[in-house]
Design a protein around this motif. Structure first.
Motif, short mmCIF file in Angstrom:
data_model
loop_
_atom_site.label_atom_id
_atom_site.label_comp_id
_atom_site.label_asym_id
_atom_site.label_seq_id
_atom_site.Cartn_x
_atom_site.Cartn_y
_atom_site.Cartn_z
N ALA A 76 -1.99 5.50 6.26
CA ALA A 76 -0.99 4.86 7.11
C ALA A 76 -1.15 3.35 7.11
O ALA A 76 -0.16 2.61 7.03
N GLY A 77 -2.39 2.88 7.19
CA GLY A 77 -2.62 1.44 7.15
C GLY A 77 -2.21 0.82 5.83
O GLY A 77 -1.60 -0.26 5.79
N THR A 78 -2.52 1.50 4.75
CA THR A 78 -2.18 0.99 3.42
C THR A 78 -0.67 0.96 3.20
O THR A 78 -0.12 -0.04 2.74
N VAL A 79 -0.01 2.03 3.56
CA VAL A 79 1.44 2.10 3.35
C VAL A 79 2.18 1.10 4.23
O VAL A 79 3.11 0.42 3.77
N SER A 80 1.76 0.95 5.48
CA SER A 80 2.47 -0.01 6.33
C SER A 80 2.22 -1.44 5.88
O SER A 80 3.10 -2.29 6.00
N GLN A 81 1.05 -1.71 5.32
CA GLN A 81 0.79 -3.05 4.76
C GLN A 81 1.71 -3.30 3.56
O GLN A 81 2.27 -4.40 3.43
N LEU A 82 1.89 -2.32 2.71
CA LEU A 82 2.77 -2.48 1.55
C LEU A 82 4.23 -2.65 1.97
O LEU A 82 4.95 -3.47 1.40
N VAL A 83 4.66 -1.90 2.96
CA VAL A 83 6.04 -2.02 3.43
C VAL A 83 6.26 -3.38 4.08
O VAL A 83 7.30 -4.03 3.87
N ALA A 84 5.29 -3.86 4.86
CA ALA A 84 5.43 -5.17 5.49
C ALA A 84 5.46 -6.28 4.46
O ALA A 84 6.23 -7.23 4.58
N ARG A 85 4.63 -6.19 3.43
CA ARG A 85 4.66 -7.20 2.37
C ARG A 85 5.99 -7.20 1.62
O ARG A 85 6.50 -8.25 1.25
N ALA A 86 6.55 -6.01 1.40
CA ALA A 86 7.85 -5.94 0.73
C ALA A 86 8.93 -6.55 1.62
O ALA A 86 9.83 -7.23 1.11
N ALA A 87 8.83 -6.35 2.92
CA ALA A 87 9.81 -6.94 3.84
C ALA A 87 9.69 -8.46 3.85
O ALA A 87 10.71 -9.17 3.88
N VAL A 88 8.47 -8.97 3.83
CA VAL A 88 8.28 -10.42 3.82
C VAL A 88 8.79 -11.01 2.50
O VAL A 88 9.39 -12.08 2.49
N SER A 89 8.57 -10.31 1.40
CA SER A 89 9.05 -10.84 0.12
C SER A 89 10.57 -10.83 0.03
O SER A 89 11.14 -11.57 -0.77
N GLU A 90 11.23 -10.03 0.85
CA GLU A 90 12.69 -10.04 0.92
C GLU A 90 13.21 -11.01 1.98
O GLU A 90 14.34 -10.93 2.41
N SER A 91 12.35 -11.91 2.42
CA SER A 91 12.68 -12.99 3.36
C SER A 91 12.98 -12.49 4.77
O SER A 91 13.70 -13.15 5.51
N GLN A 92 12.43 -11.36 5.17
CA GLN A 92 12.53 -10.94 6.56
C GLN A 92 11.35 -11.54 7.29
O GLN A 92 10.23 -11.50 6.83
N LYS A 93 11.62 -12.10 8.45
CA LYS A 93 10.55 -12.75 9.22
C LYS A 93 10.08 -11.83 10.32
O LYS A 93 10.89 -11.16 10.97
N PRO A 94 8.76 -11.80 10.57
CA PRO A 94 8.25 -10.95 11.64
C PRO A 94 8.63 -11.47 13.01
O PRO A 94 8.90 -12.60 13.21
#
Length: 94
Positions: A76-94
């Motif tokens: 779960a930690g690994t997958v959510s890290q990958l999803v968050a990085r993909a969201a950041v690379s698509e210019s979504q801001k936290p």
């Protein structure tokens, strides 16, 4: 007594799974959805594993439940890290 503990802990685990699902549906952005889902699923699975542990016959079965929960935590930690990085690379801001 073990049956009551199993019912209570498994029910508590289901509550956390439901809370994570509601967070996934209701929260506005991808980052808060990830947070709600991973926390709810990790705690839910932990409580369910603990509840099922009261019904096991050997310590090997308890160790297997802990191993399953530990691997789910890592995944779960690994997958959510990958999803968050993909969201950041698509210019979504936290």
């Amino acid at each position: 007594m073990a049956d009551i503990a199993t019912y209570v802990l498994t029910g508590l685990g289901l509550v956390f799974f439901i809370a994570g699902t509601v967070g996934l549906i209701r929260f506005p952005d991808q980052f808060s959805r990830l947070h709600a889902l991973t926390k709810g699923d990790n705690l839910g699975l932990g409580f369910i594993a603990l509840g099922v542990a009261f019904q096991t016959e050997t310590w090997a079965q308890v160790a297997m439940l802990l191993l399953i929960w530990g691997l789910a935590l890592l995944a779960a930690g690994t997958v959510s890290q990958l999803v968050a990085r993909a969201a950041v690379s698509e210019s979504q801001k936290p």
